[in-house]
Design an enzyme around this catalytic site. Sequence first.
Site, PDB file in Angstrom:
ATOM      1  N   LYS A  92       0.833  -1.213   0.000  1.00 33.18           N
ATOM      2  CA  LYS A  92       0.000   0.000   0.000  1.00 33.18           C
ATOM      3  C   LYS A  92       0.865   1.259   0.000  1.00 33.18           C
ATOM      4  O   LYS A  92       0.609   2.200  -0.737  1.00 33.18           O
ATOM      5  CB  LYS A  92      -0.921   0.039   1.236  1.00 33.18           C
ATOM      6  CG  LYS A  92      -1.848  -1.135   1.389  1.00 33.18           C
ATOM      7  CD  LYS A  92      -2.749  -0.998   2.604  1.00 33.18           C
ATOM      8  CE  LYS A  92      -2.051  -1.050   3.927  1.00 33.18           C
ATOM      9  NZ  LYS A  92      -1.441  -2.356   4.284  1.00 33.18           N
ATOM     10  N   ARG A 119      -8.806   0.847   9.457  1.00 35.25           N
ATOM     11  CA  ARG A 119      -8.239  -0.478   9.677  1.00 35.25           C
ATOM     12  C   ARG A 119      -9.211  -1.368  10.428  1.00 35.25           C
ATOM     13  O   ARG A 119      -8.876  -2.487  10.786  1.00 35.25           O
ATOM     14  CB  ARG A 119      -6.949  -0.347  10.466  1.00 35.25           C
ATOM     15  CG  ARG A 119      -5.718  -0.780   9.676  1.00 35.25           C
ATOM     16  CD  ARG A 119      -4.498  -0.521  10.531  1.00 35.25           C
ATOM     17  NE  ARG A 119      -3.328  -1.201  10.083  1.00 35.25           N
ATOM     18  CZ  ARG A 119      -2.319  -0.618   9.457  1.00 35.25           C
ATOM     19  NH1 ARG A 119      -2.369   0.639   9.118  1.00 35.25           N
ATOM     20  NH2 ARG A 119      -1.249  -1.318   9.151  1.00 35.25           N
ATOM     21  N   ARG A 163      12.262  -5.351   4.548  1.00 35.17           N
ATOM     22  CA  ARG A 163      12.002  -3.927   4.328  1.00 35.17           C
ATOM     23  C   ARG A 163      12.985  -3.031   5.084  1.00 35.17           C
ATOM     24  O   ARG A 163      13.300  -3.289   6.247  1.00 35.17           O
ATOM     25  CB  ARG A 163      10.577  -3.671   4.815  1.00 35.17           C
ATOM     26  CG  ARG A 163      10.005  -2.364   4.440  1.00 35.17           C
ATOM     27  CD  ARG A 163       8.538  -2.481   4.363  1.00 35.17           C
ATOM     28  NE  ARG A 163       7.917  -2.454   5.691  1.00 35.17           N
ATOM     29  CZ  ARG A 163       6.615  -2.234   5.862  1.00 35.17           C
ATOM     30  NH1 ARG A 163       5.825  -2.056   4.834  1.00 35.17           N
ATOM     31  NH2 ARG A 163       6.117  -2.229   7.068  1.00 35.17           N
ATOM     32  N   ARG A 214      12.183  -1.257  10.610  1.00 35.02           N
ATOM     33  CA  ARG A 214      11.161  -0.838  11.574  1.00 35.02           C
ATOM     34  C   ARG A 214      11.079  -1.838  12.713  1.00 35.02           C
ATOM     35  O   ARG A 214      11.160  -3.041  12.492  1.00 35.02           O
ATOM     36  CB  ARG A 214       9.800  -0.742  10.870  1.00 35.02           C
ATOM     37  CG  ARG A 214       9.523   0.634  10.310  1.00 35.02           C
ATOM     38  CD  ARG A 214       8.315   0.665   9.436  1.00 35.02           C
ATOM     39  NE  ARG A 214       7.129   0.020   9.983  1.00 35.02           N
ATOM     40  CZ  ARG A 214       5.934   0.027   9.395  1.00 35.02           C
ATOM     41  NH1 ARG A 214       5.784   0.664   8.251  1.00 35.02           N
ATOM     42  NH2 ARG A 214       4.904  -0.587   9.921  1.00 35.02           N
ATOM     43  N   ARG A 245       0.936  -8.739  13.805  1.00 37.33           N
ATOM     44  CA  ARG A 245       0.242  -7.801  12.902  1.00 37.33           C
ATOM     45  C   ARG A 245      -0.666  -8.562  11.936  1.00 37.33           C
ATOM     46  O   ARG A 245      -1.750  -8.086  11.582  1.00 37.33           O
ATOM     47  CB  ARG A 245       1.263  -6.951  12.126  1.00 37.33           C
ATOM     48  CG  ARG A 245       1.910  -5.895  13.015  1.00 37.33           C
ATOM     49  CD  ARG A 245       3.175  -5.355  12.405  1.00 37.33           C
ATOM     50  NE  ARG A 245       2.943  -4.567  11.216  1.00 37.33           N
ATOM     51  CZ  ARG A 245       3.879  -4.318  10.299  1.00 37.33           C
ATOM     52  NH1 ARG A 245       5.095  -4.802  10.433  1.00 37.33           N
ATOM     53  NH2 ARG A 245       3.596  -3.581   9.255  1.00 37.33           N
TER      54      ARG A 245
HETATM   55  P1  AMP Z   1       1.707   0.732   8.880  1.00 34.95           P
HETATM   56  O1  AMP Z   1       2.832   1.679   8.661  1.00 34.95           O
HETATM   57  O2  AMP Z   1       0.505   1.049   8.062  1.00 34.95           O
HETATM   58  O3  AMP Z   1       2.134  -0.712   8.763  1.00 34.95           O
HETATM   59  O4  AMP Z   1       1.241   0.925  10.413  1.00 34.95           O
HETATM   60  C1  AMP Z   1       2.151   0.692  11.479  1.00 34.95           C
HETATM   61  C2  AMP Z   1       1.402   0.582  12.796  1.00 34.95           C
HETATM   62  O5  AMP Z   1       0.719   1.812  13.071  1.00 34.95           O
HETATM   63  C3  AMP Z   1       0.304  -0.478  12.857  1.00 34.95           C
HETATM   64  O6  AMP Z   1       0.819  -1.774  13.130  1.00 34.95           O
HETATM   65  C4  AMP Z   1      -0.547   0.065  14.008  1.00 34.95           C
HETATM   66  O7  AMP Z   1       0.066  -0.162  15.260  1.00 34.95           O
HETATM   67  C5  AMP Z   1      -0.502   1.569  13.744  1.00 34.95           C
HETATM   68  N1  AMP Z   1      -1.620   1.989  12.857  1.00 34.95           N
HETATM   69  C6  AMP Z   1      -1.526   2.404  11.565  1.00 34.95           C
HETATM   70  N2  AMP Z   1      -2.741   2.708  11.060  1.00 34.95           N
HETATM   71  C7  AMP Z   1      -3.625   2.480  12.063  1.00 34.95           C
HETATM   72  C8  AMP Z   1      -5.045   2.588  12.180  1.00 34.95           C
HETATM   73  N3  AMP Z   1      -5.819   2.987  11.156  1.00 34.95           N
HETATM   74  N4  AMP Z   1      -5.615   2.257  13.363  1.00 34.95           N
HETATM   75  C9  AMP Z   1      -4.873   1.854  14.398  1.00 34.95           C
HETATM   76  N5  AMP Z   1      -3.531   1.720  14.366  1.00 34.95           N
HETATM   77  C10 AMP Z   1      -2.899   2.029  13.217  1.00 34.95           C
END
Ligand code: AMP
Length: 213
Positions: A13, A87, A126, A159, A170
């Site tokens: 994404k 999410r 990554r 990360r 996750r």
């Molecule tokens: P991402 O970079 O999209 O993989 O997001 C990294 C982390 O941020 C996720 O594993 C969640 O802990 C938090 N996060 C991102 N987007 C959301 C969301 N819409 N709702 C809740 N937590 C989020």
Amino acid sequence: MNLVLFGPPGVGKGTQGEKLSTETGIQHLAMGDILRAAVREGTDAGKQAKVFMDGGRLVPDAVVIAMIEDVIIAGGETGFLLDGFPRNVAQAEALAEMLSRHDLNIDRIVFMDAPEENLLKRLCGRLICRACGFGFHRQYSPPRKAGCCDRCGGELYQREDDREEVIAQRLVIYSEQTKPLLAYYQDKPGFYKLDASGEMQSVYAALKQVVVN
Ligand code: AMP
């Protein structure tokens, strides 16, 4: 044009959203990036979010909903691409309510999917630039100089939540909380399902088709 991109972690994404944003000018609003910036800056929301993020769990809805509303209403005329928000179904409902209050619509909802095997390979390799946030992959798109960002020379890091044990968590959270969004969105106008298991360029070409159609 306003879009929602959703799908499992590691499906691409962020990579695809960034490319689309660079080419079209649509603003890329990546919830994870917004949260990581808040953690770096040490804001109250960032402090609340950190423990959830490090454990691979979702940050509480109230925190992310308030943050995303701020950036959506601050956005310009070019439209936005939401990546990583919503999410779960509660966030999708809050989004619909918030957009109707601001007289905005979602034009496309794109569900990107790939087999778990691909997701694991993508996530484990990554690397992210600490300075500009640009993403690389040890195997699929390595930097020209190890440990160094091609764009800005910044330091590359893995990360905290891309460690194997957190990735597993996750993916569980994804199946339990995010996947139900499919049932919520699939009959809505503008819904598309995209096979994201192929190479980055071919997935991008398919995404672009969805946006221009
Ligand atoms: P991402 O970079 O999209 O993989 O997001 C990294 C982390 O941020 C996720 O594993 C969640 O802990 C938090 N996060 C991102 N987007 C959301 C969301 N819409 N709702 C809740 N937590 C989020």
